[in-house]
Design a protein around this motif. Structure first.
Motif, PDB file in Angstrom:
ATOM      1  N   ASP A   1       0.734  -5.711   6.986  1.00 25.42           N
ATOM      2  CA  ASP A   1      -0.401  -6.603   7.191  1.00 25.42           C
ATOM      3  C   ASP A   1      -0.612  -7.495   5.971  1.00 25.42           C
ATOM      4  O   ASP A   1      -0.886  -8.697   6.099  1.00 25.42           O
ATOM      5  CB  ASP A   1      -1.661  -5.783   7.474  1.00 25.42           C
ATOM      6  CG  ASP A   1      -2.850  -6.669   7.807  1.00 25.42           C
ATOM      7  OD1 ASP A   1      -2.787  -7.403   8.812  1.00 25.42           O
ATOM      8  OD2 ASP A   1      -3.840  -6.639   7.053  1.00 25.42           O
ATOM      9  N   ARG A   2      -0.481  -6.931   4.773  1.00 20.70           N
ATOM     10  CA  ARG A   2      -0.617  -7.734   3.562  1.00 20.70           C
ATOM     11  C   ARG A   2       0.485  -8.793   3.482  1.00 20.70           C
ATOM     12  O   ARG A   2       0.222  -9.944   3.101  1.00 20.70           O
ATOM     13  CB  ARG A   2      -0.564  -6.834   2.328  1.00 20.70           C
ATOM     14  CG  ARG A   2      -1.800  -5.968   2.148  1.00 20.70           C
ATOM     15  CD  ARG A   2      -1.771  -5.234   0.819  1.00 20.70           C
ATOM     16  NE  ARG A   2      -2.990  -4.449   0.621  1.00 20.70           N
ATOM     17  CZ  ARG A   2      -3.273  -3.786  -0.497  1.00 20.70           C
ATOM     18  NH1 ARG A   2      -2.426  -3.832  -1.519  1.00 20.70           N
ATOM     19  NH2 ARG A   2      -4.397  -3.106  -0.590  1.00 20.70           N
TER      20      ARG A   2
ATOM     21  N   VAL B   1       0.869  -1.177   0.000  1.00 18.29           N
ATOM     22  CA  VAL B   1       0.000   0.000   0.000  1.00 18.29           C
ATOM     23  C   VAL B   1       0.904   1.224   0.000  1.00 18.29           C
ATOM     24  O   VAL B   1       1.630   1.472   0.968  1.00 18.29           O
ATOM     25  CB  VAL B   1      -0.928   0.007   1.234  1.00 18.29           C
ATOM     26  CG1 VAL B   1      -1.826   1.237   1.201  1.00 18.29           C
ATOM     27  CG2 VAL B   1      -1.757  -1.276   1.277  1.00 18.29           C
ATOM     28  N   ASP B   2       0.884   1.970  -1.076  1.00 23.97           N
ATOM     29  CA  ASP B   2       1.808   3.089  -1.221  1.00 23.97           C
ATOM     30  C   ASP B   2       1.647   4.088  -0.085  1.00 23.97           C
ATOM     31  O   ASP B   2       0.553   4.598   0.173  1.00 23.97           O
ATOM     32  CB  ASP B   2       1.551   3.776  -2.565  1.00 23.97           C
ATOM     33  CG  ASP B   2       2.631   4.797  -2.905  1.00 23.97           C
ATOM     34  OD1 ASP B   2       3.781   4.599  -2.497  1.00 23.97           O
ATOM     35  OD2 ASP B   2       2.308   5.789  -3.596  1.00 23.97           O
ATOM     36  N   GLY B   3       2.743   4.330   0.631  1.00 23.93           N
ATOM     37  CA  GLY B   3       2.732   5.305   1.709  1.00 23.93           C
ATOM     38  C   GLY B   3       2.190   4.802   3.027  1.00 23.93           C
ATOM     39  O   GLY B   3       2.077   5.582   3.980  1.00 23.93           O
ATOM     40  N   ASP B   4       1.847   3.519   3.131  1.00 22.63           N
ATOM     41  CA  ASP B   4       1.269   2.970   4.368  1.00 22.63           C
ATOM     42  C   ASP B   4       2.027   1.708   4.762  1.00 22.63           C
ATOM     43  O   ASP B   4       1.722   0.614   4.277  1.00 22.63           O
ATOM     44  CB  ASP B   4      -0.216   2.671   4.158  1.00 22.63           C
ATOM     45  CG  ASP B   4      -0.947   2.390   5.472  1.00 22.63           C
ATOM     46  OD1 ASP B   4      -0.301   1.894   6.410  1.00 22.63           O
ATOM     47  OD2 ASP B   4      -2.167   2.648   5.546  1.00 22.63           O
ATOM     48  N   VAL B   5       3.004   1.859   5.629  1.00 18.90           N
ATOM     49  CA  VAL B   5       3.841   0.735   6.037  1.00 18.90           C
ATOM     50  C   VAL B   5       3.035  -0.309   6.799  1.00 18.90           C
ATOM     51  O   VAL B   5       3.193  -1.512   6.585  1.00 18.90           O
ATOM     52  CB  VAL B   5       5.034   1.229   6.892  1.00 18.90           C
ATOM     53  CG1 VAL B   5       5.825   0.043   7.444  1.00 18.90           C
ATOM     54  CG2 VAL B   5       5.943   2.129   6.070  1.00 18.90           C
ATOM     55  N   ASP B   6       2.165   0.149   7.699  1.00 13.45           N
ATOM     56  CA  ASP B   6       1.382  -0.798   8.506  1.00 13.45           C
ATOM     57  C   ASP B   6       0.487  -1.677   7.637  1.00 13.45           C
ATOM     58  O   ASP B   6       0.401  -2.891   7.837  1.00 13.45           O
ATOM     59  CB  ASP B   6       0.534  -0.041   9.532  1.00 13.45           C
ATOM     60  CG  ASP B   6       1.371   0.587  10.632  1.00 13.45           C
ATOM     61  OD1 ASP B   6       2.499   0.099  10.849  1.00 13.45           O
ATOM     62  OD2 ASP B   6       0.899   1.546  11.261  1.00 13.45           O
ATOM     63  N   ALA B   7      -0.195  -1.054   6.677  1.00 17.23           N
ATOM     64  CA  ALA B   7      -1.072  -1.822   5.795  1.00 17.23           C
ATOM     65  C   ALA B   7      -0.261  -2.772   4.914  1.00 17.23           C
ATOM     66  O   ALA B   7      -0.685  -3.907   4.647  1.00 17.23           O
ATOM     67  CB  ALA B   7      -1.906  -0.883   4.933  1.00 17.23           C
ATOM     68  N   SER B   8       0.905  -2.322   4.475  1.00 16.48           N
ATOM     69  CA  SER B   8       1.766  -3.178   3.659  1.00 16.48           C
ATOM     70  C   SER B   8       2.267  -4.367   4.472  1.00 16.48           C
ATOM     71  O   SER B   8       2.307  -5.504   3.972  1.00 16.48           O
ATOM     72  CB  SER B   8       2.949  -2.374   3.124  1.00 16.48           C
ATOM     73  OG  SER B   8       2.513  -1.318   2.287  1.00 16.48           O
TER      74      SER B   8
END
Length: 211
Positions: free
Chosen positions: A191-192, A182-189
């Protein structure tokens, strides 16, 4: 008298995550894709897990001026550490930009020798996002006075060409797990990435013959 060692982490996870062996995760991805950051964060969630290779490379003197030679030497050192860590039933994640099978085959052999599960993951980004990330890293390097190792490692290829060559290689890897950050979102990335690895581990467990 030394205290008794704690149980291997994979045994602690086995009941909740259906894991039966240590993991060796290859996190492939283009330059400046965030793979080192995500690898470090993933390892932090698994006590005593090992995240390679950037720390090792930084320990080699003058590596910035000799990135290719230092990178190859780092891989040799890493393979020794990886084998030992897996033999002690601890997880390992290796963030690397790879477009050929040489090091991947070596990692697979290390996992097999140690009785670990090998999971191959790739971070997939559009050429536009990849280009912007490389430009941002170059700008940070210029501000800090550090060598721009990323651009130096690309040779004469454009980012479009690098991404295309990498995609062609990835398409040839049948077992690879694809993750879109997720561009710009480390936490969401993260999680993926976590979900993708866990899904592959559960799938492998279902296919593994019962003892």
């Amino acid at each position: 008298m030394l205290p008794e060692p704690s149980p291997p982490r994979w045994r602690e996870r086995a009941s909740s995550e259906n894991v039966g062996m240590p993991l060796l995760v290859l996190l492939n991805g283009g330059p400046a894709s965030g793979k080192s950051t995500l690898a470090h964060l993933w390892a932090q969630e698994r006590p005593l897990a090992l995240s390679l290779l950037d720390v090792l490379r930084a320990m080699i003197a003058d590596w910035e001026r000799h990135p290719v030679e230092a990178g190859l030497r780092t891989r040799d050192l890493a393979l020794t550490m990886i084998g030992d860590h897996l033999a002690h039933e601890r997880d390992v994640i290796v963030p690397q930009f790879l477009a050929n099978t040489t090091f991947i085959d070596q990692l697979q052999k290390a996992a097999m020798t140690s009785g670990a599960q090998f999971v191959e993951v790739v971070l997939l980004e559009t050429p536009e996002i990849a280009e912007r990330r490389v430009r941002d890293r170059a700008a940070r390097a210029e501000r800090s006075g550090s060598p721009n190792v990323v651009h130096g490692s690309l040779g004469t290829e454009s980012m479009q060409e690098v991404v295309q060559r990498h995609r062609e290689f990835i398409d040839s890897r049948e077992q690879i797990v694809r993750v879109t950050p997720v561009d710009g979102d480390v936490d969401a990335s993260l999680d993926r990435l976590r979900r993708a690895i866990d899904a592959r581990v559960r799938s492998a467990d279902r296919c593994r013959p019962a003892d």
